[in-house]
Design an enzyme around this catalytic site. Structure first.
Site, PDB file in Angstrom:
ATOM      1  N   HIS A  18       0.833  -1.201   0.000  1.00 19.66           N
ATOM      2  CA  HIS A  18       0.000   0.000   0.000  1.00 19.66           C
ATOM      3  C   HIS A  18       0.868   1.251   0.000  1.00 19.66           C
ATOM      4  O   HIS A  18       2.092   1.173  -0.027  1.00 19.66           O
ATOM      5  CB  HIS A  18      -1.004  -0.010   1.156  1.00 19.66           C
ATOM      6  CG  HIS A  18      -0.394  -0.077   2.526  1.00 19.66           C
ATOM      7  ND1 HIS A  18       0.454   0.890   3.011  1.00 19.66           N
ATOM      8  CD2 HIS A  18      -0.499  -1.006   3.505  1.00 19.66           C
ATOM      9  CE1 HIS A  18       0.824   0.575   4.232  1.00 19.66           C
ATOM     10  NE2 HIS A  18       0.270  -0.584   4.549  1.00 19.66           N
ATOM     11  N   HIS A  21       3.801   1.661   2.489  1.00 21.33           N
ATOM     12  CA  HIS A  21       5.062   1.062   2.060  1.00 21.33           C
ATOM     13  C   HIS A  21       5.657   1.910   0.931  1.00 21.33           C
ATOM     14  O   HIS A  21       6.864   2.117   0.856  1.00 21.33           O
ATOM     15  CB  HIS A  21       4.869  -0.357   1.506  1.00 21.33           C
ATOM     16  CG  HIS A  21       4.089  -1.274   2.410  1.00 21.33           C
ATOM     17  ND1 HIS A  21       3.038  -2.017   1.960  1.00 21.33           N
ATOM     18  CD2 HIS A  21       4.229  -1.555   3.715  1.00 21.33           C
ATOM     19  CE1 HIS A  21       2.556  -2.728   2.970  1.00 21.33           C
ATOM     20  NE2 HIS A  21       3.257  -2.464   4.047  1.00 21.33           N
ATOM     21  N   CYS A 126       1.240 -11.110  21.304  1.00 20.23           N
ATOM     22  CA  CYS A 126       0.306 -10.708  20.244  1.00 20.23           C
ATOM     23  C   CYS A 126       0.735 -11.414  18.960  1.00 20.23           C
ATOM     24  O   CYS A 126       1.844 -11.193  18.461  1.00 20.23           O
ATOM     25  CB  CYS A 126       0.309  -9.194  20.040  1.00 20.23           C
ATOM     26  SG  CYS A 126      -0.628  -8.710  18.566  1.00 20.23           S
ATOM     27  N   CYS A 129       1.508  -9.051  15.977  1.00 21.99           N
ATOM     28  CA  CYS A 129       2.833  -8.399  15.986  1.00 21.99           C
ATOM     29  C   CYS A 129       3.959  -9.424  16.048  1.00 21.99           C
ATOM     30  O   CYS A 129       5.119  -9.062  15.867  1.00 21.99           O
ATOM     31  CB  CYS A 129       3.003  -7.496  17.199  1.00 21.99           C
ATOM     32  SG  CYS A 129       1.853  -6.148  17.290  1.00 21.99           S
ATOM     33  N   CYS A 143      -3.384  -4.988  22.555  1.00 21.72           N
ATOM     34  CA  CYS A 143      -2.198  -4.645  21.769  1.00 21.72           C
ATOM     35  C   CYS A 143      -2.431  -3.280  21.130  1.00 21.72           C
ATOM     36  O   CYS A 143      -3.452  -3.061  20.481  1.00 21.72           O
ATOM     37  CB  CYS A 143      -1.962  -5.701  20.683  1.00 21.72           C
ATOM     38  SG  CYS A 143      -1.020  -5.075  19.286  1.00 21.72           S
ATOM     39  N   HIS A 146      -2.892  -3.733  17.157  1.00 22.23           N
ATOM     40  CA  HIS A 146      -3.990  -4.536  16.613  1.00 22.23           C
ATOM     41  C   HIS A 146      -5.291  -4.398  17.399  1.00 22.23           C
ATOM     42  O   HIS A 146      -6.326  -4.911  16.974  1.00 22.23           O
ATOM     43  CB  HIS A 146      -3.572  -6.007  16.547  1.00 22.23           C
ATOM     44  CG  HIS A 146      -2.489  -6.251  15.551  1.00 22.23           C
ATOM     45  ND1 HIS A 146      -1.155  -6.137  15.864  1.00 22.23           N
ATOM     46  CD2 HIS A 146      -2.550  -6.550  14.230  1.00 22.23           C
ATOM     47  CE1 HIS A 146      -0.434  -6.367  14.777  1.00 22.23           C
ATOM     48  NE2 HIS A 146      -1.248  -6.616  13.775  1.00 22.23           N
ATOM     49  N   LYS A 290      -6.555   6.212  10.220  1.00 22.63           N
ATOM     50  CA  LYS A 290      -5.523   5.217  10.012  1.00 22.63           C
ATOM     51  C   LYS A 290      -5.947   4.339   8.823  1.00 22.63           C
ATOM     52  O   LYS A 290      -7.129   4.018   8.692  1.00 22.63           O
ATOM     53  CB  LYS A 290      -5.432   4.371  11.291  1.00 22.63           C
ATOM     54  CG  LYS A 290      -4.184   3.548  11.368  1.00 22.63           C
ATOM     55  CD  LYS A 290      -4.104   2.797  12.684  1.00 22.63           C
ATOM     56  CE  LYS A 290      -3.090   1.682  12.513  1.00 22.63           C
ATOM     57  NZ  LYS A 290      -2.895   0.885  13.681  1.00 22.63           N
ATOM     58  N   LYS A 293      -7.701  -2.280   6.501  1.00 25.70           N
ATOM     59  CA  LYS A 293      -8.540  -3.101   5.630  1.00 25.70           C
ATOM     60  C   LYS A 293     -10.000  -2.936   6.027  1.00 25.70           C
ATOM     61  O   LYS A 293     -10.872  -2.853   5.176  1.00 25.70           O
ATOM     62  CB  LYS A 293      -8.135  -4.571   5.765  1.00 25.70           C
ATOM     63  CG  LYS A 293      -6.909  -4.921   4.943  1.00 25.70           C
ATOM     64  CD  LYS A 293      -6.636  -6.413   4.980  1.00 25.70           C
ATOM     65  CE  LYS A 293      -5.173  -6.684   4.677  1.00 25.70           C
ATOM     66  NZ  LYS A 293      -4.670  -7.956   5.110  1.00 25.70           N
TER      67      LYS A 293
HETATM   68  N1  MSP Z   1       8.509  -6.757   8.104  1.00 26.80           N
HETATM   69  C1  MSP Z   1       8.704  -5.647   8.966  1.00 26.80           C
HETATM   70  C2  MSP Z   1      10.035  -4.962   8.705  1.00 26.80           C
HETATM   71  C3  MSP Z   1      11.250  -5.836   8.893  1.00 26.80           C
HETATM   72  S1  MSP Z   1      12.703  -4.980   8.510  1.00 26.80           S
HETATM   73  C4  MSP Z   1      13.911  -5.910   9.068  1.00 26.80           C
HETATM   74  C5  MSP Z   1       7.587  -4.616   8.774  1.00 26.80           C
HETATM   75  N2  MSP Z   1       6.956  -4.639   7.616  1.00 26.80           N
HETATM   76  S2  MSP Z   1       5.659  -3.758   7.247  1.00 26.80           S
HETATM   77  O1  MSP Z   1       5.321  -4.174   5.917  1.00 26.80           O
HETATM   78  O2  MSP Z   1       4.666  -3.853   8.242  1.00 26.80           O
HETATM   79  O3  MSP Z   1       6.062  -2.259   7.261  1.00 26.80           O
HETATM   80  C6  MSP Z   1       7.041  -1.754   6.437  1.00 26.80           C
HETATM   81  C7  MSP Z   1       7.193  -0.258   6.509  1.00 26.80           C
HETATM   82  O4  MSP Z   1       6.044   0.423   6.043  1.00 26.80           O
HETATM   83  C8  MSP Z   1       7.437   0.217   7.931  1.00 26.80           C
HETATM   84  O5  MSP Z   1       8.606   0.998   7.943  1.00 26.80           O
HETATM   85  C9  MSP Z   1       6.248   1.062   8.231  1.00 26.80           C
HETATM   86  O6  MSP Z   1       6.589   2.116   9.042  1.00 26.80           O
HETATM   87  C10 MSP Z   1       5.810   1.537   6.853  1.00 26.80           C
HETATM   88  N3  MSP Z   1       4.410   1.931   6.861  1.00 26.80           N
HETATM   89  C11 MSP Z   1       3.304   1.151   6.946  1.00 26.80           C
HETATM   90  N4  MSP Z   1       2.196   1.929   7.010  1.00 26.80           N
HETATM   91  C12 MSP Z   1       2.539   3.241   6.988  1.00 26.80           C
HETATM   92  C13 MSP Z   1       1.842   4.482   7.014  1.00 26.80           C
HETATM   93  N5  MSP Z   1       0.533   4.563   7.102  1.00 26.80           N
HETATM   94  N6  MSP Z   1       2.592   5.614   6.954  1.00 26.80           N
HETATM   95  C14 MSP Z   1       3.956   5.586   6.816  1.00 26.80           C
HETATM   96  N7  MSP Z   1       4.622   4.449   6.792  1.00 26.80           N
HETATM   97  C15 MSP Z   1       3.959   3.257   6.924  1.00 26.80           C
HETATM   98  O7  MSP Z   1       7.353  -3.816   9.669  1.00 26.80           O
END
Ligand code: MSP
Length: 469
Positions: A18, A21, A126, A129, A143, A146, A290, A293
């Site tokens: 999304h 990421h 959790c 997490c 949590c 979640h 936030k 889904k």
């Molecule tokens: N798998 C772990 C990371 C392991 S690294 C050794 C993880 N993955 S994640 O897919 O949940 O998140 C990846 C990144 O996306 C995180 O840095 C997270 O902060 C970022 N974001 C997810 N949602 C976000 C927003 N709504 N806003 C900004 N960044 C966001 O954590």
């Protein structure tokens, strides 16, 4: 020669890629392109995090073996990043056998050095997490991420003696040897370390979808240890001996604890160099909410790109609010950001080229002489202050527009002041090339289109009017 090594986190593979990421990876891609243009030998890595109970559950729910399940999900990420024009050097997968082998060997080394101990552990866990929580970390017993009640879970686990490294990590962070940025995040981490660090469990019993724990076939290696090690095992996986230490890990603030405390401790235990810098960006909400889904408000980068194009989306994400802080995004503000691009940059290019053609101004050779010229955004980029870097560039565009308005080339033409006329338009023409150079890391396609048009003198809209519903 040592590569300039930049990483994104590896994203959870069962998440739909999304815009959260996307935010993270667009920032890294921009930095990678920026440093590349500065002549650095950049290695920019992203990837996916594929182990853990949640993924095994999701695979089961889909009637698939975990490996087949994750294999099927990889293309979604690659497609999303392609649509955003992300030019990564390597795509990491934690199910890569070379990674798995190396992670086991690292854990063995930690055991040999006496940093791993087997202990009975009971705590609140959790599943979402994949971690234990302490009572005081919960929000009304739930949590915080979640909003689900963690379950009381007891098991014999292997523990990494994190507490032993507290003083060392603190010293490295405070002295700046390990740079944690921005300041607010550094303070947060320093505060946490000062409160004291507890040893952490680094194995899981009953999670079979993971890397087997050396010497104990009933346990697997905790996913976060597996995941963090990606940055280091990349050398083996991609057969590149010149990566570690990383120059920059860009992560979201939600995972700064893992990156600025657990990760350095593991590296210190292994006698490996620490990453140079860890930068934690903020989180954004969509229309004040936030992304989730359940709310159905997850923004899909591919959809946004289809409507607005990759560059305007990239530009919007990095200019909407300061990178280190939280912010809000919305389709409405994305549209006005598009409009601004079109008004400031698009129009400047169109009108300048049209006048050059109309008045027959000779601009041959101008670009060649100034081909490396760009606006100085070095300070902003070194602080990952994308918003102000972009403001400098768009501010410079506004200045050019004002300069045209003030010099009134059409009046100069009418009055036959050909020398002044040529000077005004040549100046703006030259500055447009500087603008294109400066924009390149942020908006690579746009920069290329600008340069092509500046060479051919054939103006075409770079931000075409879109049907703004
Ligand atoms: N798998 C772990 C990371 C392991 S690294 C050794 C993880 N993955 S994640 O897919 O949940 O998140 C990846 C990144 O996306 C995180 O840095 C997270 O902060 C970022 N974001 C997810 N949602 C976000 C927003 N709504 N806003 C900004 N960044 C966001 O954590």
């Amino acid at each position: 020669m040592k590569k300039f090594y930049i990483t994104t986190p590896i994203y959870y593979i069962n998440d739909i890629p999304h815009i959260g990421h996307g935010y993270n990876i667009v920032a890294c891609d921009t930095l990678a392109r920026y440093y590349q243009a500065k002549g650095k030998d950049v290695f920019f890595m992203t990837g996916v995090d594929e182990h853990g109970a949640k993924i095994a559950e999701a695979a089961k729910a889909n009637g698939l073996e975990p490996q087949d399940f994750v294999d099927g999900l990889v293309p979604k990420f690659k497609e999303a990043w392609k649509s955003l024009n992300i030019n990564y050097s390597a795509f990491f997968r934690t199910t890569d056998p070379k990674h798995e082998e190396e992670v086991q060997s690292v854990v063995k080394r930690l055991q040999q050095k006496g940093y791993i101990e087997k202990r009975e552990y009971e705590g609140l866990y959790c599943v979402g997490c994949e971690r234990f929580y302490k009572e005081d970390e919960l929000k009304d017993g739930l949590c915080p991420d979640h909003l689900k009640a963690p379950v009381l879970h007891s098991e014999e686990n292997y523990f990494f003696l994190l507490s032993r490294f507290a003083r060392d990590i603190l010293e490295k962070i405070e002295s700046g040897e390990l740079e944690v940025a921005p300041k607010a995040r550094k303070n947060e981490i320093v505060g946490k370390i000062k409160q004291g660090l507890e040893d952490i469990s680094v194995s899981r019993a009953g999670v079979s979808w993971g890397i087997p724990f050396p010497g104990d076939d009933k346990q697997t290696i905790y996913v976060w240890v597996d995941a963090l090690l990606n940055y280091y095992t990349a050398e083996k996986v991609f057969d590149s001996s010149d990566l570690w230490p990383a120059d920059l890990h860009v992560v979201g603030k939600d995972i700064i604890w893992f990156h600025a405390i657990i990760w350095p401790a593991i590296l210190l235990a292994l006698d490996l160099p620490l990453p140079k810098k860890i930068y934690a960006h903020g989180f954004f909400t969509v229309n004040g909410q936030k992304m989730s889904k359940t709310l159905g408000n997850i923004l899909d980068p591919k959809e946004l790109v289809k409507e607005y194009g990759a560059d305007p989306v990239r530009y919007y994400l990095l200019s909407a609010f300061p990178f280190g802080e939280d912010g809000d995004v919305s389709l409405e503000s994305l549209r006005s950001s598009y409009q601004k691009l079109s008004n400031d940059i698009g129009n400047l290019l169109q009108r300048t080229l049209s006048m050059i053609n109309k008045y027959g101004i000779e601009v041959k050779g101008v670009i060649e002489k100034n081909s490396d010229d760009s606006i100085d955004i070095d300070k902003e980029m070194s602080e990952l202050d994308f918003m102000n870097a972009l403001r400098k560039i768009t501010g410079f565009c506004e200045e050019q527009n004002k300069y045209i308005a003030k010099s009134e080339p059409w009046v100069l033409a009418k009055e036959g002041k050909n020398k002044e006329l040529a000077e005004v338009l040549t100046t703006v023409y030259k500055n447009l090339y500087r603008i294109a150079n400066s924009l390149e890391p942020f908006m690579p396609d746009t920069a290329l289109k600008m340069k092509t048009q500046l060479k051919s003198l054939n103006p075409e809209p770079i931000f075409p009017r879109i049907d703004l519903r």
